[in-house]
Design a protein around this motif. Sequence first.
Motif, short mmCIF file in Angstrom:
data_model
loop_
_atom_site.label_atom_id
_atom_site.label_comp_id
_atom_site.label_asym_id
_atom_site.label_seq_id
_atom_site.Cartn_x
_atom_site.Cartn_y
_atom_site.Cartn_z
N CYS A 95 0.82 -1.22 0.00
CA CYS A 95 0.00 0.00 0.00
C CYS A 95 0.85 1.27 0.00
O CYS A 95 1.77 1.42 0.79
N ILE A 96 0.52 2.19 -0.91
CA ILE A 96 1.23 3.47 -0.95
C ILE A 96 0.36 4.59 -0.36
O ILE A 96 0.66 5.77 -0.54
N ARG A 97 -0.72 4.22 0.34
CA ARG A 97 -1.57 5.18 1.06
C ARG A 97 -2.08 6.30 0.16
O ARG A 97 -2.05 7.47 0.53
N ALA A 100 -5.16 6.40 -0.93
CA ALA A 100 -6.56 6.60 -0.54
C ALA A 100 -7.55 6.45 -1.69
O ALA A 100 -8.72 6.77 -1.53
N ALA A 101 -7.09 5.94 -2.83
CA ALA A 101 -8.02 5.72 -3.94
C ALA A 101 -9.13 4.76 -3.52
O ALA A 101 -10.28 4.92 -3.93
N CYS A 102 -8.78 3.77 -2.69
CA CYS A 102 -9.79 2.79 -2.29
C CYS A 102 -10.86 3.41 -1.38
O CYS A 102 -12.01 3.01 -1.41
N ILE A 113 -8.56 -0.35 2.98
CA ILE A 113 -7.24 -0.82 3.38
C ILE A 113 -7.12 -0.79 4.90
O ILE A 113 -6.50 -1.68 5.51
N CYS A 167 -7.07 0.13 -6.91
CA CYS A 167 -5.79 0.15 -6.20
C CYS A 167 -4.61 0.18 -7.19
O CYS A 167 -4.46 -0.73 -8.00
N PRO A 168 -3.76 1.20 -7.12
CA PRO A 168 -2.69 1.34 -8.11
C PRO A 168 -1.59 0.29 -7.96
O PRO A 168 -0.78 0.14 -8.86
N ILE A 227 -7.70 -6.30 -2.16
CA ILE A 227 -8.30 -5.81 -0.92
C ILE A 227 -9.56 -6.59 -0.52
O ILE A 227 -9.68 -7.05 0.61
S1 SF4 Z 1 -5.90 2.06 -3.19
FE1 SF4 Z 1 -4.29 0.56 -2.72
S2 SF4 Z 1 -2.46 1.78 -2.44
FE2 SF4 Z 1 -4.16 3.20 -2.36
S3 SF4 Z 1 -4.63 3.39 -0.15
FE3 SF4 Z 1 -5.96 1.79 -0.97
S4 SF4 Z 1 -4.81 -0.10 -0.65
FE4 SF4 Z 1 -3.37 1.56 -0.42
#
Ligand code: SF4
Lengths: 465, 234
Positions: free
Chosen positions: A312-314, A316-318, A341, A372-373, A378
């Motif tokens: 995860c790169i945080r 926040a797309a999810c 996440i 998720c990039p 998830i």
């Molecule tokens: S979309 Fe993927 S990378 Fe981005 S916060 Fe959610 S889990 Fe992390």
Amino acid sequence: MSTGYAKEFKENSGRMSQDLTHRAVIKKALNAYEVKRDENRSKYLDWQEARQAAAEIKWEAVNHLDRYLLEMTEKLEARGTKVFWASNAEEARNYVINLSQEKKVQSIIKSKTMTSEEIHLNSALEKLGYDVIESDLGEYIVQLNEEAPYHLVFPAMHLTRGQIKEIFKKKLGSNTSDQPEELTMVARDIMRQKYLTADMGISGANFGVAETGMISITENEGNARLTTSFPKIHVALMGIEKVLPKLGDLALFLPLLATAGGGQQITCYNTMIGGPRLNDEVDGPEEFHLVLIDNRRTELLSDAEQRDALHCIRCAACLNVCPIFKSSGGHSYGTTYQGPIGSVITPHLRGLQDWKHLSLASSLCASCTDVCPVKIDIHHHLLHNRRNAVSQSPVWWEKIAFIGFTFATAIPALFQLSIKIARLLQPLHGLIKGSLIDPARAWTQTRDLPEIPAKSFRQQWKERK
Amino acid sequence: MNDSKDLILRRIREALKSPAPVPGGHDYSHAETTPTRPKPDLGSFRQFLPEVENDFNSQWSLLSKNFTALKTDFGLLDSKEELTRFVQELQRTENWKRIGYHRGGLTTPIIDSIQTEKVCVNDPYDCQDLEKCDVGISECDAIVAQTGSILITARSAGGRGLSALPPHHLILARTSQMVSDLPAAYDLLYQRYGQSYPSMISFITGPSRTGDIERIVVLGAHGPKKLTVAILKD
Ligand code: SF4
């Protein structure tokens, strides 16, 4: 039965999902984001391949984590960085506190770091009398409002300009209109002197780079650049999973993070820092400390099935696509990391039994996995958490119910009989539906069970033959 | 203070004893635990990142488009004289009373031609003086057409503060400094600094901005409110 955390989550999310103003605010903010995100995503020659490559690079890093962490820290130390490995939140906090005491620090300026929220650094420092100020505008607003960030990337997303104006008026005595420009300038003016007079700057790190021994910070406001330029001491907090093998990997990760996270092609500032000021440089901190934080990330690492959650790169797309997040709101989770996440990793970081309810709060629509990039699986991990929670501590009545169900469905006559009984009893259920003595209360309070048809499929089949 | 380096490394090695499946293709089929495809790297990123054409003219037009979208002011100047006039004109219209700068091939002659108070960051400077500057004038390492970013380092752009603190950041550059995309910018970093990296490297993309209030973009959050790139043809 549900734990205290589960009860709180249920109450808060129940309340929030009925709050139509909240919903409108979130919807408006996220609609604008979606348009920009799609526009920038469409510029990629192949967005799916970009995700796949990012996932493979993170896999390589996380599955050889010891090697890359050693490479990164050796390179950093060789150029004057002090690296501290903290196995838990307390060790990390104590390191920063001891350093502040030793260096006679008085004021501290911070740029956005979720890791600091995770280890509750601010309250620990404030308790000891340090003046700690958040410089990221959104973080500053929630700090003034004495609440936790609402969202990983947009901490004050839930507040309207009117509310922010009121917060500024109450806490800062400022008398501005509710125009975002004016409000932003209030914070800018306050912060400028802080950058120049603070003794310590604390930042996060979006990425670590093994090959060259650097951290990389992604931001839009310039507050992280100022935080890491003027104070004599710079302390960066970084989760151990953030390391990337190569410097060049950032050519993929910087745009990927910006597009997924903010709908931008790249954010305004992406800064790589490899140590304190060097001899031939004109300015910069005299000391650079990197605090590497485990805090049960190794627990998650040992679960090979869910290890990719550490990719995860945080961004926040999810969160931004999650129907549960959008209606429950970021604060209902009661966690540092909200959204899908957060629901996956919090049980690993803070205990499965206390936090399993988050994995149940999902429609399993899989929007999170789609966006998720780094291609974290998830929604399947939500299922894995459910399974693990039950096998770790089975619920006795569920077990009995399933034994009964298995038994009844295995014997056709018994199954037909139970349908008949159910059909007879169903009208009576109306008398207690949703009340305290209703055993199915959790469901029937807000839902209607469809009426059992007068004739079963089996009967209809027989009659038509 | 003793840290937990050994403990953490031990935990990691223990955890990694069970292998994790390699991320699968589009169907999330997680089967293999050793990668079968070559590792993705800088060279392969161009297969999927936003495309940039090879010739100067298309790169320049992409760059101008990006600059405009990002609210970065820019000028393309034919000669050193024109560049000097461009900066002098800016000084007049913005009424700069104090200029922050670093010494360099492009900056020094132009700064010398301007009569006003100056703060040179190459000499030990007081950050409060820099804060009172109306503009910070610096050079850069490269300009990235793909994203409209300016690549700076502590070595090329006068340290860390000059490009972040004054309300206006003016960059003096040359057309030959334009690179096509981010992979090219990282290639340049490897080649130029591979032996010894500056302590700070940054991609600057537009003036400082925030969207923290109702996701409405406001320029000039903490860093420069204005970003200008003056590019000399060479
Ligand atoms: S979309 Fe993927 S990378 Fe981005 S916060 Fe959610 S889990 Fe992390």
